[in-house]
Design an enzyme around this catalytic site. Structure first.
Site: not given
Ligand code: AMP
Length: 289
Positions: A42, A154, A35, A39
């Site tokens: 990602h 996560k 989304m 960081h």
């Molecule tokens: P998000 O943008 O938060 O929806 O996350 C996108 C992807 O990045 C998802 O598969 C999350 O599980 C992964 N993700 C988010 N934070 C972390 C983290 N700290 N370590 C590893 N993967 C992450």
């Protein structure tokens, strides 16, 4: 070395053309759904795709259907230019950033729901969330037709839901789970950490600490788990967390709550700190990840 700036694609038709070209070139493709507000967590997923020799496609889409009416869809950080720069810097190949209308055209009427795995943990606290996730991830997997798609542990319940959805729907993309990337004090990286005040950020470091210690106690044979979990909740409340949605030990595959460590299990937490809802989980075997 950063490669040329990756193209930013906004329509399914343009995406299909580019992917078809890559396929003709014989390339393997890795998809990293996000989304945005990228960081190190990602970027670690992107590096996994690159290390596997794949062309890395990052999707950046703040999916409205996975947010509840009182959640942070409007406030969710959106910083596409910075995201593209970070992705380009590590050698990413394509940014898939559709509009909401492109993803959900007028008349959109199809939804994917995964039962069982969504009954517990975040399911009851975020009605409709996992249906929103399963539907958009099914679409992303079909749009990109990647060889593999990378998800963080996560969001462990999400990883299990997506894995089951892809299996059940015979979507041929391999689903790869990647261990959680953490700050040096143990806090899991999250796009939502930007909501934390300086004081809350300090308190947030207690979350992984309490989790590690609770997992270690469970591993050392302390029982019943209910007592350990209540003690963990009390410690989190004492440093300012609340409401605490759950602190729970669940089977690593079925996500059903467990009372013993006969099978691989994980400790899961969801708790609010000020206006930020933090979630985290660790395996009990090693009490780290
Ligand atoms: P998000 O943008 O938060 O929806 O996350 C996108 C992807 O990045 C998802 O598969 C999350 O599980 C992964 N993700 C988010 N934070 C972390 C983290 N700290 N370590 C590893 N993967 C992450």
């Amino acid at each position: 070395m950063p490669t040329a700036h990756p193209p930013i694609v906004r329509t399914v038709a343009a995406l299909r053309d580019l992917i078809a070209q890559w396929r003709r070139d014989g390339a393997r493709i890795g998809l990293i759904p996000t989304m945005g507000a990228l960081h190190e967590g990602h970027l670690t997923l992107v590096r996994c795709a690159l290390a596997a020799g794949e062309r890395a496609v990052v999707s950046i889409f703040v999916n409205p259907t996975q947010f509840g009416p009182n959640e942070d869809f409007g406030a969710y950080p959106r910083r596409e230019a910075a995201d593209v720069a970070k992705f380009a810097e590590i050698g990413g190949h394509l940014v898939w950033a559709p509009t909401v209308d492109e993803m959900y055209p007028t008349g959109f009427a199809t939804h994917v729901a995964v039962s069982g795995l969504t009954d517990g943990l975040c399911g009851p606290f975020r009605p409709g969330h996992f249906q929103g996730v399963a539907t958009v991830v099914a679409k992303l997997l079909l749009q990109v037709q990647a060889d593999q798609a990378y998800f963080g542990q996560k969001d462990y319940q999400q990883l299990q839901v997506v894995t089951r959805m892809a299996r059940d729907l015979d979507i041929p993309t391999g689903i790869v789970g990647v261990p959680t990337v953490r700050e040096t004090d143990g806090l899991a990286l999250s796009s939502r950490n930007v909501y934390l005040s300086a004081e809350e950020r300090q308190a947030a470091a207690q979350l992984p600490r309490v989790m590690r210690e609770t997992a270690a106690a469970a591993l050392a044979g302390e029982a019943p788990f209910a007592r350990l979990l209540e003690a963990a909740k009390a410690r989190l409340s004492a440093v300012g967390f609340g409401p605490i949605d759950y602190v729970s030990i669940n089977d690593a595959e079925t996500l059903v709550p467990v009372e013993s460590l006969a099978r691989p299990a994980r400790l899961f937490v969801a708790a609010r700190l000020g206006r930020t809802r933090l979630i985290d989980n660790i395996p009990i075997e090693t009490a780290a990840a």
